[in-house]
Design a protein around this motif. Structure first.
Motif, short mmCIF file in Angstrom:
data_model
loop_
_atom_site.label_atom_id
_atom_site.label_comp_id
_atom_site.label_asym_id
_atom_site.label_seq_id
_atom_site.Cartn_x
_atom_site.Cartn_y
_atom_site.Cartn_z
N GLU A 1 0.84 -1.18 0.00
CA GLU A 1 0.00 0.00 0.00
C GLU A 1 0.88 1.24 0.00
OE1 GLU A 1 -3.65 1.58 2.74
OE2 GLU A 1 -3.57 -0.54 2.20
N ILE A 2 0.59 2.18 -0.87
CA ILE A 2 1.40 3.39 -1.02
C ILE A 2 0.53 4.59 -0.68
CG2 ILE A 2 2.72 4.79 -2.65
CD1 ILE A 2 3.16 2.16 -4.24
N ASP A 3 0.99 5.41 0.25
CA ASP A 3 0.25 6.60 0.65
C ASP A 3 0.21 7.61 -0.50
OD1 ASP A 3 -0.18 5.57 3.17
OD2 ASP A 3 1.60 6.53 4.03
N ALA A 4 -0.92 8.29 -0.62
CA ALA A 4 -1.09 9.25 -1.72
C ALA A 4 -2.05 10.36 -1.32
CB ALA A 4 -1.60 8.55 -2.97
N ASP A 5 -1.69 11.58 -1.65
CA ASP A 5 -2.63 12.71 -1.53
C ASP A 5 -3.24 13.04 -2.89
OD1 ASP A 5 -1.97 13.28 1.27
OD2 ASP A 5 -0.03 13.92 0.47
N LEU A 6 -2.53 12.65 -3.95
CA LEU A 6 -2.98 12.89 -5.32
C LEU A 6 -2.56 11.70 -6.16
CD1 LEU A 6 -2.63 16.20 -7.34
CD2 LEU A 6 -1.94 14.03 -8.35
N VAL A 7 -3.47 11.20 -6.97
CA VAL A 7 -3.17 10.10 -7.88
C VAL A 7 -3.44 10.57 -9.30
CG1 VAL A 7 -3.80 7.78 -8.63
CG2 VAL A 7 -3.68 8.30 -6.18
N LEU A 8 -2.43 10.52 -10.14
CA LEU A 8 -2.62 10.83 -11.56
C LEU A 8 -2.66 9.52 -12.33
CD1 LEU A 8 -2.64 12.98 -13.95
CD2 LEU A 8 -0.28 12.24 -14.26
N VAL A 9 -3.68 9.33 -13.13
CA VAL A 9 -3.83 8.14 -13.95
C VAL A 9 -3.43 8.48 -15.38
CG1 VAL A 9 -5.41 6.36 -14.78
CG2 VAL A 9 -5.71 7.32 -12.48
N GLY A 10 -2.43 7.79 -15.88
CA GLY A 10 -1.97 7.98 -17.26
C GLY A 10 -1.78 6.64 -17.94
#
Length: 417
Positions: free
Chosen positions: A238-247
């Motif tokens: 599991e990787i912490d994220a405040d923003l996820v960009l999907v490309g």
């Protein structure tokens, strides 16, 4: 050209991006004096997409720099710009189109430049706030305001958009993780040796790169169940994220063409003059699957150069002038201190020959098939575009020893080809 729409002839352009705007410009440059109506789904006048993941995203260009023309150019050239009102139906038999607001317009000729849309991430949690895509000016605005040193950014997909956004985020000081399903970013496009150049570049700049991984789900933030807080991989990490960009790619917007009965096959099928299966309708830009006479195959290329250069051909075809689009595919990228241009269209089994030093990130890569050059990529080597294009276009054999020798000018190779 007939005047089915009544009065002077009318050309409608569906899709107000770079291809649509440049087609309107080309029509006027070619002497068309009739009515031009340009329809766009977004509220913004036509803009270019490369800055959205490059200079504009990084704050090196202001907002006005992304637009194709100044606002007063459209009325000044008698272009009717209808924004935020996309066309929802085309009737080829009646030469009529209908917009979402219910407006109808008769046309004599029609250009479809409907572009492409980002492929959505098909996992649980993908609808959480903070999950973003980068396709529009509004997308870039939202990303630009969110990229801060305290923002933990996770990018799903190690393609061009993903890596350019990673570079922008690291430049803004944000911690960045890139997740790529293949063993290297850009592996399918560049092969292992050249893909490693880009992977090493990002790692050196502090990007945490995880390859050979699959995203299973996105989880909510601890303090906000509506916002993204983590990315869970198929292996349980599991990787912490405040923003996820999907490309993870894009798909051509063919729904309108398909409903109108036009031939569609990974894009709108067009001939070398960009004419569809309906002789009064053309297509250009990301959505066009065009026959390329030099390469002897159909190509759909999602890059800026097609949207910039195809419009002149589309305009001439719609004005019943002979025209063929045979420019070689071209694109470029800027990531950290690396600048690259790519010309041509190689096959996966083409052999790669190098000139220069990939370790120093200053080199040219050549793709070869049966002794002929099919594509080239120059990395931090400039002013070589024209000889590279000509070497590919000749279709003749090249001396590989001379090709690999950085002391031999490319112009000399061209003379020997």
């Amino acid at each position: 050209m007939s005047e089915r729409a009544g009065g002077s002839p009318t050309i409608a352009i569906v899709g107000a991006g770079l291809a649509g705007a440049k087609t309107a410009e080309a029509l006027r440059s070619e002497g068309f004096t009739g009515r031009i109506v340009l329809f766009g789904a977004e509220p913004h006048r036509p803009y270019e997409r490369p800055p959205l993941s490059k200079d504009y995203l990084q704050g090196r260009a202001d907002r006005d720099a992304v637009f194709v023309h100044p606002a007063d150019w459209y009325p000044g050239h008698r272009i009717e710009l209808r924004l935020a009102d996309p066309v929802v139906a085309v009737d080829p038999a009646g030469h009529r189109l209908t917009t979402r607001r219910g407006d109808r317009l008769g046309y004599d000729r029609l250009l479809l430049s409907t572009g492409a849309a980002a492929i959505r991430l098909p996992v649980p949690g993908a609808d959480l706030a903070g999950v973003r895509y980068l396709r529009t000016l509004d997308d870039s605005d939202a990303l630009r305001s969110a990229l801060r040193p305290e923002t933990r950014v996770v990018i799903i997909g190690g393609g061009w958009i993903g890596l350019e956004t990673a570079a922008a985020a690291r430049t803004a000081g944000a911690p960045v993780t890139v997740l790529e399903q293949a063993e290297l970013p850009l592996l399918r496009v560049l092969g292992p040796r050249l893909a490693s150049v880009f992977a090493d570049l990002h790692v050196e700049h502090g990007v945490r790169l995880h390859t050979g991984v699959t995203v299973a789900s996105l989880g909510p933030a601890a303090g906000d169940p509506a916002a993204v807080g983590s990315v869970r991989l198929a292996d349980g990490r599991e990787i912490d994220a405040d923003l996820v960009l999907v490309g993870i790619g894009a798909r051509p917007n063919v729904e309108l063409a398909e409903a109108a009965g036009l031939d569609v096959d990974d894009g709108i099928v067009v001939d070398a003059g960009l004419r569809t299966s309906d002789p009064d309708i053309c297509a250009a830009g990301d959505v066009a699957s065009a026959y390329h006479p030099l390469l002897g195959r159909r190509l759909r290329v999602e890059h800026w150069a097609n949207a910039l250069h195809q419009p002149v051909v589309a305009a001439r075809t719609m004005l019943d002038q002979p025209a063929v689009y045979d420019r070689l595919p071209y694109f470029y990228t800027d990531q950290f201190e690396l600048g690259m241009e790519f010309t041509g269209h190689p096959d996966p089994d083409d052999r790669i020959l190098l000139r220069g030093d990939p370790g120093a990130r200053e080199f040219i890569a050549f793709w070869l098939r049966e002794g002929r050059l099919t594509a080239a990529m120059n990395v931090n080597v400039w002013d070589v575009g024209e000889p590279l294009r000509e070497l590919i276009r000749t279709g003749r054999g090249v001396d590989e020893a001379l090709l690999a020798d950085p002391d031999v000018p490319l112009g000399q190779l061209l003379g020997a080809a």
